[in-house]
Design a protein around this motif. Structure first.
Motif, short mmCIF file in Angstrom:
data_model
loop_
_atom_site.label_atom_id
_atom_site.label_comp_id
_atom_site.label_asym_id
_atom_site.label_seq_id
_atom_site.Cartn_x
_atom_site.Cartn_y
_atom_site.Cartn_z
N LYS A 141 -22.75 -14.57 -30.28
CA LYS A 141 -21.54 -14.20 -29.55
C LYS A 141 -21.13 -15.34 -28.60
O LYS A 141 -19.96 -15.72 -28.55
N ILE A 142 -22.09 -15.85 -27.85
CA ILE A 142 -21.80 -16.92 -26.89
C ILE A 142 -21.28 -18.16 -27.60
O ILE A 142 -20.27 -18.74 -27.19
N PHE A 143 -21.94 -18.58 -28.68
CA PHE A 143 -21.48 -19.76 -29.42
C PHE A 143 -20.09 -19.52 -30.00
O PHE A 143 -19.26 -20.44 -30.03
N SER A 144 -19.82 -18.30 -30.47
CA SER A 144 -18.50 -17.98 -30.99
C SER A 144 -17.45 -18.09 -29.89
O SER A 144 -16.36 -18.63 -30.12
N PHE A 145 -17.77 -17.60 -28.69
CA PHE A 145 -16.84 -17.71 -27.56
C PHE A 145 -16.58 -19.18 -27.21
O PHE A 145 -15.44 -19.57 -26.96
N VAL A 146 -17.63 -19.99 -27.19
CA VAL A 146 -17.48 -21.41 -26.86
C VAL A 146 -16.57 -22.10 -27.88
O VAL A 146 -15.66 -22.85 -27.52
N ILE A 147 -16.82 -21.84 -29.16
CA ILE A 147 -15.99 -22.45 -30.21
C ILE A 147 -14.54 -21.98 -30.07
O ILE A 147 -13.60 -22.77 -30.18
N LEU A 148 -14.35 -20.69 -29.82
CA LEU A 148 -13.00 -20.15 -29.62
C LEU A 148 -12.31 -20.85 -28.45
O LEU A 148 -11.14 -21.24 -28.56
#
Length: 190
Positions: A141-148
């Protein structure tokens, strides 16, 4: 030589360097097959983009979509061919949208808010979820948020790339929407 043949050869070579059990070698071989299959799909679509004079655009689309998908997951096709066709459809849709849609900066906060909500509720979307610890899920979730956030910033600061980045992001986020368990069985993991 087939992708499976290359993966078997790689596993045999690696096994000589660092011997593994038969079960571990099967997992490594499977991972290598997926990696090679996805690299081949990426390269073929990139080549098609170059051939139609849209090489840079294709690279931006595939990087945006695949970058988020690596962390977030999403719906998978039942076969490798279906996966390849789906990637081509996402690429073609994104290219067409770039031609016909002029996304104003004012819609970015709405896309961001909807994406954050779906990522929070649905990531990671994978049929292998039972192998993820709660810490793994939080990390995805955190990595997805960072990429977003990175993709949103790029869309903000480079308006000429906005549709090329945001359309694949929207399409990827849509693949995260929940399905019932019966629809997840038998999905291809490519």
């Amino acid at each position: 030589m087939s992708i499976t043949g290359i993966a078997v050869g790689f596993c045999n070579w690696m096994n000589k360097i660092n011997p593994k059990s038969q079960d571990e070698n099967k997992v490594i071989q499977y991972g290598m097959e997926l990696l090679l299959d996805n690299i081949l799909k990426f390269a073929l679509i990139q080549l098609m983009g170059i051939l139609i004079g849209k090489g840079f655009d294709t690279f931006i689309i595939l990087s945006s979509f695949c970058g988020l998908r690596l962390q977030a997951g999403g719906i998978h096709a039942r076969t490798g061919l279906g996966c390849g066709f789906s990637m081509m459809l996402i690429w073609a849709t994104s290219l067409l949208a770039d031609t016909y849609i002029n996304m104003h900066i004012s819609v970015l906060p709405l896309i961001f808010a909807a994406s954050v909500l779906i990522i929070w509720l649905c990531v990671p979307r994978t049929i292998n979820i039972e192998y993820f610890s709660s810490q793994d899920i939080l990390q995805k979730k955190i990595f997805s948020f960072v990429i977003l956030i990175v993709l949103m910033a790029l869309s903000t600061f480079f308006p000429s790339l906005r549709e090329l980045i945001m359309i694949p992001v929207i399409l990827e986020v849509l693949t995260l929407l929940p399905q019932n368990k019966n629809n997840l069985e038998g999905e291809y993991k490519g």
